[in-house]
Every structure is written in structure tokens, then in C-alpha cells.
Design a protein around this motif. Structure first.
Motif, mmCIF file in Angstrom:
data_model
loop_
_atom_site.group_PDB
_atom_site.id
_atom_site.type_symbol
_atom_site.label_atom_id
_atom_site.label_comp_id
_atom_site.label_asym_id
_atom_site.label_seq_id
_atom_site.Cartn_x
_atom_site.Cartn_y
_atom_site.Cartn_z
ATOM 1 N N GLY A 43 0.814 -1.216 0.000
ATOM 2 C CA GLY A 43 0.000 0.000 0.000
ATOM 3 C C GLY A 43 0.840 1.255 0.000
ATOM 4 O O GLY A 43 0.577 2.207 -0.754
ATOM 5 N N ILE A 101 2.381 1.945 -3.503
ATOM 6 C CA ILE A 101 1.426 2.456 -4.492
ATOM 7 C C ILE A 101 1.080 3.914 -4.181
ATOM 8 O O ILE A 101 1.033 4.762 -5.077
ATOM 9 N N ILE A 102 0.839 4.207 -2.898
ATOM 10 C CA ILE A 102 0.505 5.579 -2.482
ATOM 11 C C ILE A 102 1.647 6.532 -2.808
ATOM 12 O O ILE A 102 1.429 7.662 -3.263
ATOM 13 N N TYR A 131 -5.819 8.942 -1.157
ATOM 14 C CA TYR A 131 -4.644 8.153 -1.535
ATOM 15 C C TYR A 131 -4.910 6.667 -1.260
ATOM 16 O O TYR A 131 -4.628 5.804 -2.094
ATOM 17 N N TYR A 132 -5.432 6.399 -0.068
ATOM 18 C CA TYR A 132 -5.677 5.008 0.330
ATOM 19 C C TYR A 132 -6.734 4.365 -0.578
ATOM 20 O O TYR A 132 -6.543 3.246 -1.072
ATOM 21 N N ALA A 141 -5.381 3.588 -4.000
ATOM 22 C CA ALA A 141 -4.493 2.420 -3.990
ATOM 23 C C ALA A 141 -5.291 1.120 -3.947
ATOM 24 O O ALA A 141 -4.982 0.158 -4.655
ATOM 25 N N MET A 173 -3.027 -4.371 1.268
ATOM 26 C CA MET A 173 -2.383 -3.069 1.424
ATOM 27 C C MET A 173 -1.314 -3.079 2.512
ATOM 28 O O MET A 173 -0.331 -2.342 2.434
ATOM 29 N N ALA A 220 -0.885 3.918 -11.580
ATOM 30 C CA ALA A 220 -1.293 4.785 -10.472
ATOM 31 C C ALA A 220 -1.799 6.147 -10.922
ATOM 32 O O ALA A 220 -2.758 6.690 -10.363
#
Length: 675
Positions: free
Chosen positions: A114, A117-118, A132-133, A136, A152, A174
Motif C-alpha cells: 500500500g 502504491i501511495i 490516496y488510500y 491504492a 495493502m 497509479a
């Protein structure tokens, strides 16, 4: 080539150089190609041809010693080569993203999935923390990773190879880039996972309209994924065409040879594979004229003296060759005919269908690795890597062993050679149970059983010369001495297609295919009866792979060798094997003659594996069985049939009762309740 409408990226006469102690050397020499929105363009060629360097040059991801010295890289009419470091960083990830071959080396092992990706989103977009979360999680769901929220908070090492590659794709997507550069994204994956990743990329491309540059040497993947193909050799484009024309009517001899090097499921086992002699030239010593002429079987004087232009053959088909189409077809027929006359490959005369005596018998073989916990290493469970394996190999026979990563193939090979001690079962070699013999007797057995490993470079001592490497087993087993040793080393080198001039060289001075030949020569030094080939050709280019497969067939015919051929490449297994065992979670689920298995697979797992094999024919699409979910953990395998959690036809019986491996026709056994 003139710029067409709708072009997203235009690479025009790009040259990439690297600074060395002796000056600059050119890795890419005037490459030109383009890609449109939503299109997939494949860049193909052997290792060292300049595929990956070309891809890295676009995003300026080269080593410090490398740079694009000339040419233009136009992305939306902006020349990326003229941007500052800060400006190109804004393009990377947001506009153009990259998917690398080995996700484990690209994902940070100390950060969660997680977080990584963030981080990719934060670099380019300023969003509220909660968004953001959620973005992701949405990306993980988009790439088909089950239970996305739970994933995550886990780390890369807790995921399988296919799952890690999905995470890499999620990171690449992303910021919704317009272009993805995928550098060998499926090469290290099993055919089932490879099929999932290809389906995923095609689905995402349809939904998001993303263009893809696919860098690969897998022509099956090219046939399935690409709209157009750019063939590169020695840093130059030698042919460019739409995928159908390229496969049906290749115009350059290099392209023709690459296509003929690939073993297919329908390839006649009695025919030699087309092998390109020699290797890609060194950057320090480029040939004059056409760069392919030293390896081209019908190069003329003009090919040696003058470099051909990239000729427009019409219908957006380009070829960098002096020879006309009709001449190519005529000469290729002569070359193939001469190859067949050189050495005709037939099924080994030493092997008749189950008539020869059994050289190896494996019965009920098991290997359980303990799982320990706590300061005192208390055993809390076992990883059942091999769980009741039974098969045999006859003199002069090749037995293929296939299955997904983690099914126990390589562990089985190590158990047979007693590199690992079995938990249970027996291994009988030439009538002797080698799982229960003493150390002195085992040394004699190992003289008769030798290993050929996947990566020859990691198994050859870099500080030893080729002569010392091949001579070592002769000394260990006290087979020859003095001048006899030198003569034997020369004989072994010549057997695998090398020369006495190579004796004083070191491993780093050879190509990948040559190093694999050295590994085979070392294995042959003790005059073994059985060779265990563990992914012996999986890391090689198709052209080099063809050379090694031809060599293995020649050696079997000449010396009467038996092979246990471990691989996840089913095209190769079909071509070289007499019989094939299919493994799943430490057990054999099907065993049959090679032709029978590939024409009529009975077990649902075998059917899925064979259906997932990419076909090097853009018009030969087959119906694919996509296996859902991941391979269960061997530390906690499912009850009943171990495959029932992924099987499309599983019944209640499959969930509770383990099927026996039963013979359903002569020589064809299957472990499935449906038979």
C-alpha cells in the motif's frame, strides 16, 4: 518514416552511447519507430540487441555512463531528450510508466504494498489522505488482486511472483499514464500466471486506452499482444511490420530465423530446430556492411561491404536487407534442406516405447520441510514440497516434468541426486536404492547422474578457466590424469560445439548459450547415464535455446543419455520429451506419452496449462482456461484433491477424497475423480 496522425510517441533516429575506458560505444544506432494511442508495439530481438536499452533511453533511465547522443524522442510533440532532469521526472510515472521484468528487485522489501502504491501517486498528485488510500485499493482491485484492502498492509515477500507483477502494474497505472513500457513483463512467470497478466493488460488497455511498448523475446506473447512489431538487431531496426504480416511473411532473414527457432506444440519432433549460428556481435567490434552478415547463411559481397537502408516494402512494412523477398524464400528453403542433411534428428534409437530397462525408479518420494517457531525452534508444521512422487525413466528416454512454480519440480531433482535427504519413499538408480546408501557409494552414483542448472553463470566459478571447470569432475572422480585429462577436456568442448581455444578463457568471456554448453560439457565429463536438466533453456533467447535443444537431442542419439527435463515451457517440453509428468502441489496429477498428453489432456490442471501456452501465430487464437486464484500453500494444502479449490468441474467428492493416480489407457495415468 513520416509521422502519422494520432501518434503518441515518435522515436526518430535515436542513438544511445555508453562511456567506457576506451571511449564511447554505441548500444543503439539510429532506431526509429512510433506508437499510437491504444496501440501495442512489440520490440523483439536477442539479448544484447538493444531492446531494453532502447526502452530505457525513452525515459532516460540509463546508467550514469549512458546517454542519448542524438535523435529525437517526441512524446506529444515534446522532445524528451531536451528536458531537464526535473522535467523528465514529471513525465515518468504520470505520462509514461514502466513495468520491469523482475518485480522483486523493483519493489522495496521494507515498505508495504500500500505504501509503495501511495508513494507513486503522491509524487504526481496532491490529494486528501483518505483518497490516496482508496485510490491504492481501487488499483489493486483493478489488477485483480483478491482481498485488496488486506493486501495493502503486507510486504512484497509475502506475495507470489504473479501477485508481485500485478502490484507492479498497479504502480504503473497509479496516475493513469498514456503509455506503459513493459520490459519482459511475463518472462519469469509460469504459463498460467503469464496468461493472467496478458489478459489483464489487454483488459486494462481496452478500458483505459493505454498504449503499450512490449519489450520481449517471447514470440508467443508478441503474437497474442502486439498490433505491430519492431525487430532489432545489434542496435538497429532490421524489420518493422504489423504483427500478421511479420509472422506470415517475414522479409528479413533474421526475423525468419527467429520465427523458425521457436518450438511449437505442433512442431515435428523428428525435425531439427532452426538455429542461428554465432551470437550478437560485440559493441566493441561491429561488422562492416550489414551487421547480420556474419551469421547470415546467404550473405553476398554487397552485404559485407555496404550497410543496407531500411527499405519501405509497402503497406508500412520495412526491412533492412539487400535480398529480395523471392530470393529469401528460395535461399531459406535451401538452408533448411542443408540443415536437415547435416544431422537428421530422429527419436533416439536407444529408446523404444517402454522396452528398454528402467534406469531410474522413484516411488512414494516425499520431502517435508519443518516450519519452526520461537527461540527453541519448535516445529509447528511442515511444508510438503514433494508429497508421494512416483515415476520411472527408461534408458535413452526423456521424461518431462512440468507444473507451476512451487509445485516441487526442482526439489524432486535434488532429491533424486541426494542433494536433499528425502522424508520418505525411495529412489532406485540402476537397481540400487540410492536414498539409503553410504557416502562412498553415493559418490559413485553421482558420477552417473549429473545436473544441468538454469543459470550457468551462477553455477560456473568465475575465477576458474573453462579447462579447470570441466576438468574438476575428472579429478574428483579420478577418471583421467595428465595429458589424458587435457585430451578429454578438448573432446568434451568439441562435443558441445566449442573448441580447444576456449580452454584458457573465463566464464564472463562467453555468451549465455556458450556458458550453458560449458555446463553441459562439465555434466558429461563423468560419462553419466542420466542428466537432470532443471530449466536448462528457460533463461535463453529463442535462437540460443534452439541450439541447446538440438545439442541435447544430438547427445542423446549419440550417447544414449536419459534426461529428466524440468521446465515450465510446455512448447520445449513437448518437443524434447518422450513422456511428460504434470505436477501440482508436490504430486503427479497426470503422466502420459508427450503426443498423447498434448492432444488429449485429461486432468483439468493439464488442460489449463496447455491452453495457457501462448501460440506464436497471431491468427491462431485458442480458447484459454484461466485458473482463478493462486496455488495453495504446501504448508496447508487443501483436503481431498489438492486442485479442487481452482478446478472448474470440482464435485463434493473432490473436496473430501484424494484421487489415486490410475491408468485410464496404456501408459496414460491421471489422478482425477472424473476418470
Amino acid at each position: 518514416m513520416a509521422k502519422e496522425s494520432g501518434v503518441l510517441l515518435q522515436v526518430d533516429k535515436m542513438k544511445t552511447v555508453f562511456q567506457t575506458q576506451s571511449g564511447y560505444i554505441e548500444a543503439v544506432n539510429g532506431i526509429s519507430f512510433h506508437i499510437k494511442k491504444g496501440e501495442t508495439v512489440a520490440i523483439v530481438g536477442e539479448s544484447g540487441s538493444g531492446k531494453s536499452v532502447s526502452a530505457m533511453s525513452i525515459l532516460r533511465l540509463l546508467e550514469k555512463s549512458g546517454k542519448v547522443s542524438s535523435g529525437r524522442i517526441l512524446f506529444k510533440d515534446i522532445n524528451l531528450n531536451e528536458l531537464s532532469d526535473e522535467e523528465i521526472r514529471k513525465v515518468r510515472g504520470k505520462e509514461i510508466a514502466m513495468i520491469f521484468q523482475d518485480p522483486m528487485s523493483c519493489l522495496d522489501p521494507v515498505y508495504t504494498i500500500g505504501d509503495q502504491i501511495i508513494e507513486a501517486i503522491k509524487i504526481h498528485e496532491d490529494l486528501p489522505k483518505k483518497e490516496y488510500y482508496s485510490r491504492a485499493v481501487e488499483l489493486l482491485q483493478l489488477v485483480g488482486l483478491p482481498d485488496a484492502k488486506a493486501r495493502m498492509s503486507i510486504y512484497p515477500h509475502q506475495l507470489s511472483g504473479g501477485q508481485r507483477q500485478r502490484v507492479m502494474i498497479a504502480i504503473a497505472l497509479a496516475c493513469r499514464p498514456n503509455l506503459i513500457i513493459a520490459d519482459e513483463p511475463t518472462t519469469a512467470l509460469d504459463v498460467t500466471v503469464q496468461a493472467q497478466i496478458m489478459e489483464l493488460l489487454k483488459k486494462l488497455q481496452t478500458e483505459l486506452g493505454t498504449a503499450i511498448i512490449l519489450v520481449t523475446h517471447d514470440l508467443g506473447v508478441v503474437a497474442e499482444m502486439a498490433d505491430r512489431v519492431v525487430v532489432v538487431y545489434a542496435g538497429q531496426v532490421v524489420e518493422e511490420s504489423n504483427v500478421i504480416d511479420l509472422f506470415n511473411k517475414p522479409e528479413h532473414p533474421y526475423t525468419e530465423a527467429l520465427l523458425q527457432s521457436v518450438p511449437r506444440i505442433e512442431t515435428n519432433k523428428n525435425e531439427r530446430l532452426m538455429a542461428i549460428k554465432g551470437s550478437v556481435p560485440s559493441l566493441y567490434d561491429m561488422p562492416t556492411g550489414c551487421r547480420f552478415h556474419p551469421r547470415c547463411p546467404y550473405a553476398s559481397e554487397i552485404c559485407r561491404q555496404e550497410e543496407p537502408p531500411l527499405m519501405n516494402l509497402g503497406e508500412n512494412h520495412y526491412s533492412k536487407c539487400w535480398i529480395k523477398e523471392k530470393d529469401i524464400k528460395k535461399v531459406m528453403q535451401n538452408v533448411n534442406h542443408n540443415e536437415q542433411e547435416d544431422i537428421e534428428i530422429i527419436d533416439s534409437p536407444h529408446f523404444g516405447k517402454h522396452q528398454n530397462k528402467k534406469i531410474l525408479e522413484v516411488h512414494g518420494l516425499k520431502k517435508y520441510f519443518p516450519i519452526t517457531k520461537g527461540f527453541f525452534s519448535r516445529t509447528v508444521g511442515y511444508v510438503r514440497a514433494v508429497d508421494g512422487l512416483s515415476f520411472d525413466i527408461h534408458e535413452g528416454e526423456t521424461l518431462g516434468l512440468v507444473g507451476e512454480s512451487g509445485c516441487g519440480k526442482s526439489t524432486s531433482g535434488r532429491l533424486i541426486t541426494s542433494l536433499l535427504k528425502p522424508t520418505g519413499g525411495s529412489v532406485t538408480f540402476n537397481g540400487q536404492d540410492i536414498s539409503r546408501i553410504n557416502r562412498h557409494a553415493l559418490k559413485k552414483v553421482r558420477q552417473r547422474i549429473q545436473f544441468v542448472f538454469q543459470d550457468p553463470y551462477s553455477t560456473l566459478n568465475p575465477r576458474m578457466t573453462v579447462g579447470d571447470i570441466i576438468g574438476e569432475p575428472l579429478e574428483v572422480h579420478r577418471l583421467v590424469k595428465g595429458t589424458e585429462k587435457y585430451a578429454r577436456i578438448v573432446e568434451l568442448l568439441e562435443t558441445v560445439g566449442l573448441t580447444r581455444n576456449d580452454i584458457q578463457k573465463f566464464p564472463h568471456q562467453f555468451s549465455g548459450g556458450q556458458r550453458q554448453r560449458i555446463g553441459i560439457a562439465r555434466a558429461l565429463a563423468t560419462e553419466p547415464d542420466l542428466l537432470i536438466c532443471d530449466e536448462a533453456v528457460s533463461a535463453l533467447d529463442v535462437s540460443v535455446q534452439a541450439q541447446i535443444l538440438n545439442l541435447l537431442r544430438d547427445l542423446q542419439q549419440k550417447l544414449g543419455l536419459s534426461y529428466l527435463f524440468i521446465s515450465h515451457d510446455l512448447n520445449v517440453v513437448k518437443y524434447i520429451s518422450h513422456r511428460v509428468c504434470v505436477m501440482y502441489l508436490g504430486e503427479i496429477v497426470e503422466i502420459a506419452d508427450s503426443e498423447v498428453l498434448f492432444q488429449n489432456p485429461l486432468h483439468p490442471y493439464s488442460q489449463a496449462l496447455i491452453s495457457a501456452v501462448p501460440i506464436p501465430d497471431p491468427e491462431g487464437k485458442s480458447e484459454r482456461i484461466i485458473l482463478e486464484g493462486e496455488v495453495p500453500s504446501p504448508s496447508n494444502p487443501p483436503s481431498g484433491c489438492k486442485f479442487h479449490t481452482r478446478c472448474l468441474i470440482a464435485t463434493d467428492t473432490c473436496q473430501t477424497q484424494q484421487p489415486d493416480l490410475k491408468e485410464v489407457s496404456p501408459g496414460h495415468k491421471v489422478a482425477c475423480h472424473n476418470y
